[in-house]
Every structure is written in C-alpha cells, then in structure tokens.
Design a protein around this motif. Structure first.
Motif, PDB file in Angstrom:
ATOM      1  N   GLN A   1       9.819  18.598  37.950  1.00 22.55           N
ATOM      2  CA  GLN A   1      10.141  18.964  36.576  1.00 22.55           C
ATOM      3  C   GLN A   1      10.974  20.240  36.547  1.00 22.55           C
ATOM      4  O   GLN A   1      10.716  21.176  37.309  1.00 22.55           O
ATOM      5  CB  GLN A   1       8.862  19.187  35.751  1.00 22.55           C
ATOM      6  CG  GLN A   1       7.974  17.958  35.640  1.00 22.55           C
ATOM      7  CD  GLN A   1       8.611  16.833  34.855  1.00 22.55           C
ATOM      8  OE1 GLN A   1       9.376  17.071  33.917  1.00 22.55           O
ATOM      9  NE2 GLN A   1       8.301  15.589  35.220  1.00 22.55           N
TER      10      GLN A   1
ATOM     11  N   ASN B   1      10.797  24.782  31.906  1.00 21.34           N
ATOM     12  CA  ASN B   1      10.897  24.528  30.462  1.00 21.34           C
ATOM     13  C   ASN B   1      11.806  25.513  29.750  1.00 21.34           C
ATOM     14  O   ASN B   1      12.494  25.164  28.787  1.00 21.34           O
ATOM     15  CB  ASN B   1       9.499  24.557  29.825  1.00 21.34           C
ATOM     16  CG  ASN B   1       8.701  23.313  30.149  1.00 21.34           C
ATOM     17  OD1 ASN B   1       9.264  22.246  30.389  1.00 21.34           O
ATOM     18  ND2 ASN B   1       7.381  23.455  30.182  1.00 21.34           N
TER      19      ASN B   1
ATOM     20  N   LYS C   1      15.552  25.753  32.093  1.00 19.84           N
ATOM     21  CA  LYS C   1      16.069  24.409  32.403  1.00 19.84           C
ATOM     22  C   LYS C   1      16.583  24.287  33.835  1.00 19.84           C
ATOM     23  O   LYS C   1      17.206  23.277  34.199  1.00 19.84           O
ATOM     24  CB  LYS C   1      17.162  23.976  31.412  1.00 19.84           C
ATOM     25  CG  LYS C   1      16.706  23.975  29.955  1.00 19.84           C
ATOM     26  CD  LYS C   1      15.494  23.072  29.746  1.00 19.84           C
ATOM     27  CE  LYS C   1      15.020  23.080  28.306  1.00 19.84           C
ATOM     28  NZ  LYS C   1      13.797  22.245  28.111  1.00 19.84           N
TER      29      LYS C   1
END
Length: 419
Positions: free
Chosen positions: A78, A81, A84
């Motif tokens: 991932q 957040n 990015k």
C-alpha cells in the motif's frame, strides 16, 4: 574515406531529438548487477549491500559493472496515505532506501530501482501509472540513478506504439523534471516495437519476454520465435532471444540500446560453453550487461566469462553498430561488426549438438563494408576467449567451434580499401 565522412556528416546533421534521451548516459551499454534472476522477491538490504561490496572488491567494478539495481518486491503493498509515495518494506530495508543508496555511492557505484508502468508491478506491488511525478521525486530524493520500468497491469494502455510511447514518456518526463540524471530502462518485453520509439525517451528497451536459464529448450510460455510477435511471454531460452534481437539489432545506437534481459551466467542452468555463448552474444549485439548471479560466491568458470577484459572491451567500443548476422546455415551462424581502430569483431556460432568446423570468408565478413575490404589481403586474427593471436589469414578462416559454442575473433587492420 569520402563515404565514411559523408555518412558521419549525415548522422551529425540529424535532429538531436531522435538520439535517445540525450542525457549523456549509456554512451556504451550499461553494466551492473540486478537482484531478480538470483533472488526474485527474496531480497533485503544485506543481500544488496553485500553484492555491491563484492563487486567493488573483486574487480568487477573496475571492469565497468557500475549499477546495482534493486528489482521488484522492495515495497509494501500500500502507498503512504499522506504522501502517496510507495513505501519501502521496513523488514527488508530497516534503514530505508536512502541509507542504502548512500552506502553504495560511497563504494563508487550507482543504484537502480524498479517499478512498472501499470497499476501494479509484476509482483503485485504498487505500480507507478498515474503516480509518475510522485515516484520519480521520491527516487531522486532517495538517491537513485537508474530506473527499470516494467509493463505489468498496464490498464490496456498498450497495443499500439503510440499508446506505449505516451505511457512510458510520462515517466521519462517525470524523471527529467527531478533534475537528477536517471538512466531510464524500459522493460516492455518488445511489445509495440520499442526499438522504433524508445530511443527518443529512454536509454535501453527490452526486446523480448523474460529470459530463462536454458540454451534452446522450447517453452509454451514463450510461444513466439520472431521479433514481430506481440505476445512476448516469459521463460524464453537463449536462442529465442538472440533470434529476436537479430532483426532489430541495427536500431541500437549510443545512448539507446536493445536490452536482451539480465544475464544468467553462473546460475547453473547452462553449461560453461553455453554461458560463454550467452555472454558473447549479449556483448556482440550490444545489450546491457547486467549480472544476475550471486557475485559473492562465483566459480572460476563464471569469473573467467564475466571478467574477460578483451570481450568486455567490445561492449565498450565506441563503434556505432552492433554486430550483424551475415548468414545462418543450419546450426552454423556468422556475425560481423566494425570496431574502432580499423578492427572487426567476428563470431562463429554453432548451435548444434556436435563440434563442427566453420569457414568464414572475407567476402562474407565484410559484406556490409562500403566499399568492401580488399578480400585478398592478409589479416591478423586474435581469439578473444583464448586470449591468443591465431596468426594471419588470407581470404578466409576455418576454425573448430564446439557444440553450443562460439569463437569470438578480433580481426586487426581491416581498413576499408578497394580490391
């Protein structure tokens, strides 16, 4: 002489935007080491730093193996957040990547990173499609000098040269905008004919599916035998890749090279003779020379192949073109390419199961010289693998070539003259 001057002047007059990236990098094909063939996703800081230290200490760096390239699986699944950015896996890289690049730079080498021009990398990690500027800025901040840019999960933005060009150009623009020099290596497997467009935006481009550590075994995963098939596949054997490269070899030039994939020398799937052929053809066709073996633990045979200075000198030669395949007669092949200082590189190749004698005539070797070299003259010949002068020959040369092997020759004083 007049013909050579005219050709040189014509090349100099071409618009500069067609000549690779014009970033001053890869004047000759890049050399280095890549994590993928040996380690796949099982990488970490210690493996990479130990490889870099070995290359710096065992003489490989001095021969030109200068780039340490971290391939896929360096990242978490991932993005961060907030920023990015793609996040380096803290288990594999507890100090982060900036500390690692700094350590490798201190060894006198440069460092490469990997991503894909798609939503995900081939290993299923975050790709850079749509995040080109974010990722390029992060890699520049972390101190990287090289990007290998893959083609997985490309959201259908392929199928025509223009689609591929536009997608890969976005990352090229992002790398350039960082202000940091990046050697930009496209890995789109030959899809959409990168040899026709990639030289304007990158320093090298893959021309086939992924290499497999085998000399000639057919594999359904690599179904195509010719360069113009848009189904690249993977597990491509050595001869499959060489055959594909032959048809596009003259698309390469200083600053932009056909990439035949990472070297397998030393990984155990081929014989010493086959690995010698492997290395010879990557050099002759002017592919990047990126080692893919465990450089901390090598046999004498492996060292003898990847550290042969006379063979590596062909890769570093500033001559314009890769070698051309002059003919293929059954299991026998002849290659020839011009070198600096009026020399010529010649490869006699035997893909068959038995040793054979191969004869190459001067008429064939100098087929593409304009005008032809005097085919009656006596020429000195050196064997680059034996590191031995074979003597002078007139009109032709006949040599024993082992099964799955080559004789790599340097012909001296082959100045262009008329008969």
């Amino acid at each position: 002489m007049f013909t050579k001057l005219v050709i040189a002047a014509a090349l100099a007059a071409l618009p500069t935007h067609i000549m690779a990236m014009n970033n001053g990098l890869a004047v000759t094909p890049q050399m280095g080491w890549n994590t993928w063939n040996k380690y796949g996703c099982n990488i970490n800081e210690d493996i990479i730093l130990n490889a870099a230290k070995a290359i710096a200490s065992n003489g490989l760096k001095d021969l030109g193996y200068n780039y340490i390239i971290i391939d896929d699986c360096w990242q978490l699944h991932q993005r961060d957040n907030k920023s990015k950015q793609i996040v380096p896996d803290p288990t594999k890289f507890p100090r982060g990547l900036k500390a690692l690049t700094s350590d490798i730079h201190k060894l006198g080498m440069q460092v490469g990173i990997y991503s894909s021009a798609g939503t995900y990398t081939c290993g299923g990690y975050p790709g850079s499609l749509g995040y080109e500027k974010v990722d390029a800025n992060a890699w520049a901040e972390w101190g990287f000098d090289y990007l290998k840019y893959d083609n997985c999960y490309n959201e259908g933005e392929s199928g025509t040269p223009k689609l591929s060009y536009d997608r890969y150009k976005k990352m090229g623009n992002a790398l350039n905008s960082t202000g940091r020099p990046f050697l930009y290596s496209l890995c789109n497997w030959g899809e959409d004919g990168p040899w026709n467009f990639a030289s304007t935006i990158s320093n090298s481009w893959r021309i086939s599916g992924d290499i497999y550590d085998n000399f000639n075994r057919p594999d359904p995963a690599c179904p195509c035998e010719t360069y113009d098939c848009n189904l690249a596949g993977f597990r491509c054997n050595l001869l499959n890749i060489i055959n594909k490269a032959n048809a596009v070899s003259q698309k390469a030039r200083s600053g932009g090279w056909n990439d035949l994939d990472i070297l397998e020398v030393g990984n155990g799937g081929m014989t010493t003779e086959e690995y010698r052929t492997h290395f010879t053809m990557w050099v002759a066709l002017r592919s990047p020379l990126l080692l893919g073996n465990d450089v901390t633990n090598m046999t004498k045979d492996t060292k003898d192949i990847i550290m042969n200075e006379e063979v590596i000198a062909i890769s570093k030669d500033k001559q314009f073109s890769p070698a051309s395949r002059i003919w293929m007669k059954g299991d026998q092949q002849l290659y020839s390419g011009s070198l600096e200082n009026n020399a010529t590189n010649v490869i006699l190749m035997n893909t068959g199961e038995k040793s054979v004698k191969i004869t190459a005539t001067w008429e064939d070797i100098f087929l593409y010289s304009l005008p032809h070299v005097n085919t009656k003259k006596s020429i000195k010949v050196r064997d680059l693998w034996l590191k031995k002068d074979l003597g002078s020959f007139s009109g032709h040369i006949t040599l024993d070539v082992p099964s799955h092997g080559v004789r790599m020759l340097k012909l001296m004083d082959t100045a262009v003259t008329t008969d």
